[in-house]
Motif scaffolding. Structure first.
Motif, short mmCIF file in Angstrom:
data_model
loop_
_atom_site.label_atom_id
_atom_site.label_comp_id
_atom_site.label_asym_id
_atom_site.label_seq_id
_atom_site.Cartn_x
_atom_site.Cartn_y
_atom_site.Cartn_z
N LEU A 47 0.81 -1.22 0.00
CA LEU A 47 0.00 0.00 0.00
C LEU A 47 0.84 1.27 0.00
CD1 LEU A 47 -3.15 -0.87 2.13
CD2 LEU A 47 -2.79 -0.95 -0.33
N THR A 48 2.16 1.15 0.17
CA THR A 48 3.02 2.32 -0.03
C THR A 48 2.93 2.77 -1.48
OG1 THR A 48 4.53 1.45 1.66
CG2 THR A 48 5.35 3.25 0.27
N PHE A 49 2.83 1.82 -2.40
CA PHE A 49 2.63 2.15 -3.80
C PHE A 49 1.37 2.99 -3.98
CE2 PHE A 49 0.48 1.32 -7.82
CZ PHE A 49 1.46 1.62 -8.75
N LEU A 50 0.29 2.60 -3.31
CA LEU A 50 -0.97 3.33 -3.44
C LEU A 50 -0.85 4.74 -2.89
CD1 LEU A 50 -3.95 3.36 -4.23
CD2 LEU A 50 -4.48 2.43 -1.97
N ILE A 51 -0.15 4.90 -1.78
CA ILE A 51 0.06 6.24 -1.21
C ILE A 51 0.75 7.14 -2.23
CG2 ILE A 51 1.23 7.58 0.59
CD1 ILE A 51 0.98 5.09 2.40
N TYR A 87 -5.49 6.84 4.97
CA TYR A 87 -6.39 6.00 4.18
C TYR A 87 -5.77 4.62 3.95
CZ TYR A 87 -8.89 4.16 0.13
OH TYR A 87 -9.59 3.35 -0.74
N ALA A 88 -4.49 4.61 3.59
CA ALA A 88 -3.80 3.33 3.37
C ALA A 88 -3.73 2.52 4.65
CB ALA A 88 -2.40 3.58 2.81
N TYR A 130 -15.89 3.39 6.31
CA TYR A 130 -15.91 2.97 4.91
C TYR A 130 -16.81 1.73 4.75
CZ TYR A 130 -11.68 5.87 4.54
OH TYR A 130 -10.78 6.90 4.58
N PRO A 131 -18.12 1.88 4.94
CA PRO A 131 -19.01 0.70 4.93
C PRO A 131 -19.01 -0.04 3.59
CG PRO A 131 -20.28 2.76 4.89
CD PRO A 131 -18.87 3.13 5.19
N TRP A 185 -10.19 5.61 -4.52
CA TRP A 185 -10.32 6.28 -3.23
C TRP A 185 -11.68 6.95 -3.06
CZ3 TRP A 185 -9.39 11.95 -2.73
CH2 TRP A 185 -9.48 12.38 -1.41
N ARG A 186 -12.16 7.59 -4.10
CA ARG A 186 -13.46 8.24 -4.03
C ARG A 186 -14.11 8.24 -5.42
NH1 ARG A 186 -11.59 14.62 -3.35
NH2 ARG A 186 -10.93 14.94 -5.52
N GLN A 187 -15.37 8.58 -5.47
CA GLN A 187 -16.10 8.61 -6.74
C GLN A 187 -15.85 9.95 -7.43
OE1 GLN A 187 -20.17 7.75 -5.69
NE2 GLN A 187 -19.79 5.56 -5.52
N ASP A 188 -14.99 9.93 -8.43
CA ASP A 188 -14.69 11.14 -9.19
C ASP A 188 -14.24 10.74 -10.58
OD1 ASP A 188 -12.11 10.21 -8.91
OD2 ASP A 188 -11.45 11.76 -7.52
N GLU A 189 -13.62 11.68 -11.31
CA GLU A 189 -13.24 11.40 -12.69
C GLU A 189 -12.13 10.34 -12.81
OE1 GLU A 189 -10.95 15.29 -11.68
OE2 GLU A 189 -12.69 14.15 -10.99
N TRP A 190 -11.41 10.06 -11.72
CA TRP A 190 -10.32 9.09 -11.76
C TRP A 190 -10.74 7.73 -11.21
CZ3 TRP A 190 -7.60 11.42 -14.97
CH2 TRP A 190 -7.31 12.78 -14.87
N GLN A 191 -11.96 7.61 -10.75
CA GLN A 191 -12.42 6.37 -10.12
C GLN A 191 -12.27 5.16 -11.04
OE1 GLN A 191 -16.61 6.31 -9.21
NE2 GLN A 191 -16.47 4.45 -7.99
#
Length: 299
Positions: A47-51, A87-88, A130-131, A185-191
């Motif tokens: 998850l360091t990659f994700l950060i 978050y990670a 984060y349900p 991470w969230r619902q946006d243009e990159w989701q």
């Protein structure tokens, strides 16, 4: 299923390695800050990659600091953290908790059961935060467990390489779903793009884990989706082809993202680091096969 999304240190510049380590150490400190030493026990490179990916894409405010730790007790070393570090940490704890539960159900590992008990109260708060993500992770790991349980009782047979490959793809896809949900991470243009990256990376992780453990699982009588064809001609080439396709699809999406900072570190991981364990396992397997051949020739 952890420890595959790593850097290739030999192919990395010193300043890039120092930067990567500052984020990894920051992640470790964030786990300790949020969840204590028990949280730190779940630390992994993946998850360091994700950060780094989310930081490069969204460019949040970052806090630089210094700290001492068990791994570096004598002098302070740099750390970097931001909201994606927390978050990670949350996602890492969720994954670790459900993985411990799965290991307990599969193999009755007492140490995993003990860790899951220690994590349970901490995970309850993350599930409330984060349900959707918690529900999806639990559901997909439950599906993986059901497939593995069916397979260990003879429910998955090699009725032809095509049918077997389809089942491998199905089970790996469940872990792909997990990583897709975590990456988005969230619902946006990159989701969508982040989800696709996570999906293919998740499939790679599951397949790589199965590839590494195939001999151990065969010896212990444990389920492994690659077992039905692990002794067939072309097994190594087949596995390499599957893994290459997963990372090619992941990297294709990655190159579309408008990233500037940490790009070389991220590319090091995607194009080189993820293959370090693969090459190690492949080399070990080849040496074992050569040793076995020499032994049989002497008889």
């Amino acid at each position: 299923m952890f420890g595959y999304i790593i850097i290739n240190k030999q192919e990395m510049k010193f300043r890039e390695f120092d930067m990567y380590r500052s984020w990894y150490c920051g992640f470790c400190q964030e786990l300790k800050k949020a969840y204590g030493k028990t949280g730190q026990m779940t630390l992994s490179y993946d998850l360091t990659f994700l950060i780094l990916l989310l930081t490069s894409l969204y460019e949040p405010e970052t806090e630089a600091g210094l700290c001492k730790c068990v791994a570096h007790p004598f002098e302070k070393h740099p750390t970097r953290t931001n909201k994606f570090s927390r978050y990670a940490a949350d996602m890492n704890l969720l994954l670790s908790y459900y993985k411990c539960e799965d290991d307990w159900l599969d193999e009755k590992k007492v140490t995993k059961r003990a860790l899951s008990v220690m994590l349970k109260k901490k995970v309850t708060k993350i599930r409330e935060k984060y349900p959707r993500k918690a529900e999806l992770i639990a559901d997909r790991l439950r599906r993986i467990h059901q497939c593995e349980k069916a397979g260990s009782h003879g429910g998955i047979k090699d009725s032809g390489h095509g049918a077997c490959a389809d089942r491998v793809d199905e089970i790996a896809g469940y872990f792909g779903d997990i990583m897709a949900e975590i990456f988005a991470w969230r619902q946006d243009e990159w989701q969508q793009d982040l989800g696709r990256m996570g999906f293919f990376m998740g499939k790679f992780i599951y397949l790589m884990d199965a590839y590494e453990d195939v001999e151990k699982d065969e010896k212990e009588g444990a389920f492994n989706p690659l077992l039905p064809f692990c002794h067939t001609e072309g097994f190594e080439e087949r596995c390499e082809s599957m893994l290459t396709m997963m990372m090619a699809d992941c990297s294709r999406v990655f190159e579309k993202l408008p990233l500037i900072e940490y790009v070389e570190i991220l590319r090091n991981i995607l194009y080189s680091g993820v293959w370090c364990r693969y090459e190690m396992v492949k080399s070990r397997r080849a040496k074992a096969a050569e040793k076995s051949l020499k032994k049989s020739d002497r008889k």
